[in-house]
Design a protein around this motif. Structure first.
Motif, mmCIF file in Angstrom:
data_model
loop_
_atom_site.group_PDB
_atom_site.id
_atom_site.type_symbol
_atom_site.label_atom_id
_atom_site.label_comp_id
_atom_site.label_asym_id
_atom_site.label_seq_id
_atom_site.Cartn_x
_atom_site.Cartn_y
_atom_site.Cartn_z
ATOM 1 N N ILE A 180 50.923 45.562 48.848
ATOM 2 C CA ILE A 180 51.347 44.204 48.475
ATOM 3 C C ILE A 180 52.467 43.748 49.404
ATOM 4 N N SER A 198 50.986 42.801 52.772
ATOM 5 C CA SER A 198 50.331 41.489 52.706
ATOM 6 C C SER A 198 51.357 40.366 52.665
ATOM 7 N N SER A 199 52.432 40.565 51.909
ATOM 8 C CA SER A 199 53.489 39.559 51.837
ATOM 9 C C SER A 199 54.135 39.345 53.204
ATOM 10 N N ALA A 217 51.840 37.302 55.327
ATOM 11 C CA ALA A 217 51.761 35.899 54.888
ATOM 12 C C ALA A 217 52.965 35.090 55.350
ATOM 13 N N PRO A 226 51.050 34.106 44.062
ATOM 14 C CA PRO A 226 51.014 34.282 45.516
ATOM 15 C C PRO A 226 49.953 35.267 45.976
ATOM 16 N N TYR A 227 49.510 36.177 45.104
ATOM 17 C CA TYR A 227 48.518 37.165 45.541
ATOM 18 C C TYR A 227 47.700 37.633 44.354
ATOM 19 N N ILE A 247 44.164 43.401 48.599
ATOM 20 C CA ILE A 247 45.311 42.593 48.186
ATOM 21 C C ILE A 247 45.195 41.287 48.963
ATOM 22 N N ASN A 248 44.834 40.205 48.272
ATOM 23 C CA ASN A 248 44.634 38.900 48.890
ATOM 24 C C ASN A 248 45.885 38.043 48.683
ATOM 25 N N TYR A 249 46.503 37.624 49.800
ATOM 26 C CA TYR A 249 47.797 36.911 49.725
ATOM 27 C C TYR A 249 47.653 35.515 50.312
ATOM 28 N N ARG A 250 48.155 34.509 49.586
ATOM 29 C CA ARG A 250 48.108 33.128 50.061
ATOM 30 C C ARG A 250 49.079 32.923 51.230
ATOM 31 N N GLY A 267 45.551 39.625 54.047
ATOM 32 C CA GLY A 267 45.656 40.767 53.161
ATOM 33 C C GLY A 267 45.260 42.055 53.820
#
Length: 482
Positions: A61, A64-65, A68, A142-143, A161-164, A177
Motif C-alpha cells: 500500500i 502504491s501511495s 500515486a 484513495p485505494y 493494490i489499486n491507488y487513485r 498500483g
C-alpha cells in the motif's frame, strides 16, 4: 481385620477414588478446553491472523501511495504520455527495487494500461476484466485491495493494490498500483499456520479454497464437497452482518472446531480450525501419568496421597468455577448458583433481577492498547462492578466483555438504581495503563423475572435490553418491560 488387609483396603479405596477423580478431571478439563477453544482461542487466533494480513499489506500500500504521488509519473501523464519507454522503465525499477510481482499505471485520458514492458492494452468500459478500473475511478477512498487475475502474467491470481492518481489540482488522472502473487502470500499462510498451530485457509464466496497452509484443506478444493464444512459454509453465507462465527463438526470420528471470519479487503473467508483431540492430547497424557503415579504413590504413602489428591481436587474445582482473568465466578459457577437463587426466590415469593453489562467500544480499546491492555481494563471493570454491588448480589463474567449481575429480592426500581450506580461509577473512573488514562463506559440491560418465568426468557430479555441501550447511544441503562 488385619493390618495388612486394612492397608490393602485403604490403598484400594484411595486408588479407586484417585482413578475416578482423574477421569472426572479429564472430562471436566476437556470440556473447559473445548469451550476455551470455541469462545476464545480460535477467535483470538483469527483476529491475530487478520491483523498479520493487514500488516503484510501495509508495504505494498505504501509503494502504491508513493507511486500515486510521484511527480515524475504525474508530470509524464500531464505532458501527454510521450516516450512510453520512460514510464515502462519507471514501473520496472519500482517493481525491481521493492520486489513487487507487477507494477502498473492506467491513464484515464488514453485508457492505456502501462506496465514494465510497455503498453499491455487499453481498458474499456464494457470489458469484464476492466470493471475494477471504473470502480476505482468512482470510489471515494484513495485505494482498494482486489484479488484478480493478472493478464500480464498468464492470468496468475494476484492481490492488487489499486491507488487513485490525481494531478496537482486534485483532478483524477488514472490508477497505479502493485500486485502480489497469491503464491507469495501462500508462504505467509504457511507461516501463520506454523506460528499459531492451527489449520489456516481462505475460501472465496463460491466455496473454493484459495489459500491454505493445511494439507487436509488443499488449495482448489471445494467446501461444498467436504462433509460437515459444507453445512457450516452455507450457514456463514446465510448470515448477515459479521459473516462468521464459531462452529464444530465431525470429521473422521474426531471433533473439529473452526472459527470463520470475513476478510473485507480480500472478499474471502478466513477459516481457523483445530482438531479437538489434538488439542486435548496433553490432558490425555496427564491422565495416563496420573493413573501410573496413583499406583506408586498410593502404595508407598497412603496419607500423603490422600492429602495431595484433596489439594488437587480443590484447585481443580476452583479453576472450573472461577474466571482466571477477573477472579469473578464464571458461567459454570452461575449454572450452579442460579438454581439455588431460583428455588429461594420461589419459596420466598420475592423478585429476582438480572443486569447484563457490556463494555462499550471494547474492540477499539483492544486495538489501541493490545490484548494485555484490554485484559487490564476488564480486570478493573470487574473490580468497579463488584465494589458497587451488594454483598448478596452475584456477579460473574458472562463472556468476552460482558458481565452478569443477579440480585435477590430486588424489584425493577431498585435494579434500575443499582444499574445506574454501576454505570455512573464506570463512567467516572479512569483506568491507568502504562501511564495512559483510559475512560470507559458500559451499556446495561435490566430484566426482572416474572412469577413462574423460566431462566432463559428473562436472560434473553436482559440481553435485549442491553442491546437496546447500545442502539440508543451506549453508556446508558435500559429495562425490559415486554
Amino acid at each position: 481385620m488385619s493390618r495388612h488387609k486394612l492397608i490393602f483396603l485403604i490403598i484400594a479405596i484411595l486408588a479407586t477414588g484417585f482413578i475416578a477423580t482423574s477421569l472426572v478431571s479429564y472430562h471436566v478439563s476437556r470440556l473447559s478446553i473445548h469451550n476455551a477453544i470455541v469462545d476464545s482461542t480460535l477467535p483470538l487466533s483469527s483476529d491475530n491472523i487478520y491483523s498479520e494480513i493487514q500488516k503484510d499489506l501495509i508495504r505494498p500500500i505504501f509503494i502504491s501511495s508513493m507511486m500515486a504521488s510521484d511527480t515524475f509519473l504525474r508530470d509524464w501523464v500531464l505532458d501527454g504520455e510521450a516516450e512510453v519507454d520512460k514510464i515502462s522503465r519507471y514501473l520496472q525499477e519500482v517493481q525491481t527495487q521493492y520486489g513487487a510481482f507487477v507494477t502498473f499505471l492506467v491513464s484515464d485520458r488514453t485508457s492505456n494500461y502501462y506496465y514494465g514492458k510497455g503498453i499491455l492494452k487499453q481498458v474499456k468500459p464494457g470489458e469484464e476484466r476492466d470493471v475494477w478500473y471504473y470502480r476505482v475511478r468512482e470510489m471515494q477512498n484513495p485505494y482498494e485491495i482486489n484479488v484478480d487475475k493478472d493478464m500480464a502474467h498468464a492470468d496468475a491470481l494476484t492481490i492488487f493494490i489499486n491507488y487513485r492518481v490525481q494531478d496537482y489540482a486534485g483532478q483524477y488522472l488514472g490508477a497505479v498500483g502493485v500486485g502480489l502473487t497469491v503464491d507469495s502470500v501462500q508462504k505467509l499462510i504457511s507461516h501463520y499456520q506454523e506460528r499459531f498451530k492451527r489449520d489456516v485457509y481462505f475460501v472465496d464466496p463460491d466455496g473454493v479454497i484459495r489459500l491454505s497452509g493445511s494439507k487436509q484443506h488443499a488449495v482448489g478444493h471445494s467446501m461444498h464437497k467436504k462433509p460437515g464444512l459444507a453445512g457450516i459454509f452455507q450457514q456463514v453465507l446465510a448470515k448477515e452482518g459479521n459473516h462468521g462465527g464459531s462452529f464444530q463438526y465431525e470429521d473422521a470420528e474426531t471433533q473439529q472446531l473452526v472459527n470463520v471470519r470475513y476478510i473485507p479487503e480480500l472478499h474471502w473467508y478466513l477459516f481457523v480450525g483445530q482438531d479437538e483431540q489434538e488439542a486435548t492430547s496433553d490432558i490425555r497424557q496427564a491422565l495416563h501419568i496420573n493413573l501410573l503415579l496413583c499406583l506408586v504413590i498410593t502404595a508407598i504413602v497412603v496419607t500423603l496421597t490422600h492429602v495431595a489428591l484433596r489439594r488437587y481436587q480443590d484447585k481443580l474445582e476452583k479453576m472450573a468455577t472461577t474466571d482466571t482473568l477477573t477472579s469473578l465466578p464464571n458461567r459454570r459457577a452461575f449454572d450452579v448458583v442460579i438454581n439455588v437463587f431460583l428455588n429461594e426466590n420461589e419459596r420466598a415469593r420475592s423478585t429476582l433481577a438480572f443486569i447484563v453489562l457490556d463494555v462499550d467500544h471494547f474492540k477499539s480499546i483492544n486495538d489501541r492498547l493490545g490484548h494485555l491492555g484490554g485484559d487490564h481494563v476488564l480486570t478493573q471493570m470487574a473490580r468497579t462492578i463488584k465494589a458497587n454491588t451488594r454483598a448478596a448480589d452475584f456477579v460473574c463474567r458472562w463472556g468476552g466483555e460482558e458481565f452478569l449481575i443477579v440480585m435477590k429480592d430486588c424489584d425493577e426500581h431498585n435494579a434500575m438504581l443499582l444499574a445506574e450506580k454501576i454505570r455512573s461509577a464506570i463512567e467516572h473512573e479512569l483506568v491507568d495503563y502504562k501511564g495512559t488514562q483510559i475512560s470507559m463506559t458500559a451499556s446495561l440491560g435490566v430484566a426482572v423475572a416474572r412469577a413462574g418465568e423460566k431462566l432463559e426468557p428473562v436472560l434473553e430479555r436482559a440481553d435485549q435490553a442491553m442491546y437496546a441501550a447500545k442502539m440508543a447511544g451506549r453508556n446508558q441503562v435500559s429495562v425490559s418491560r415486554t
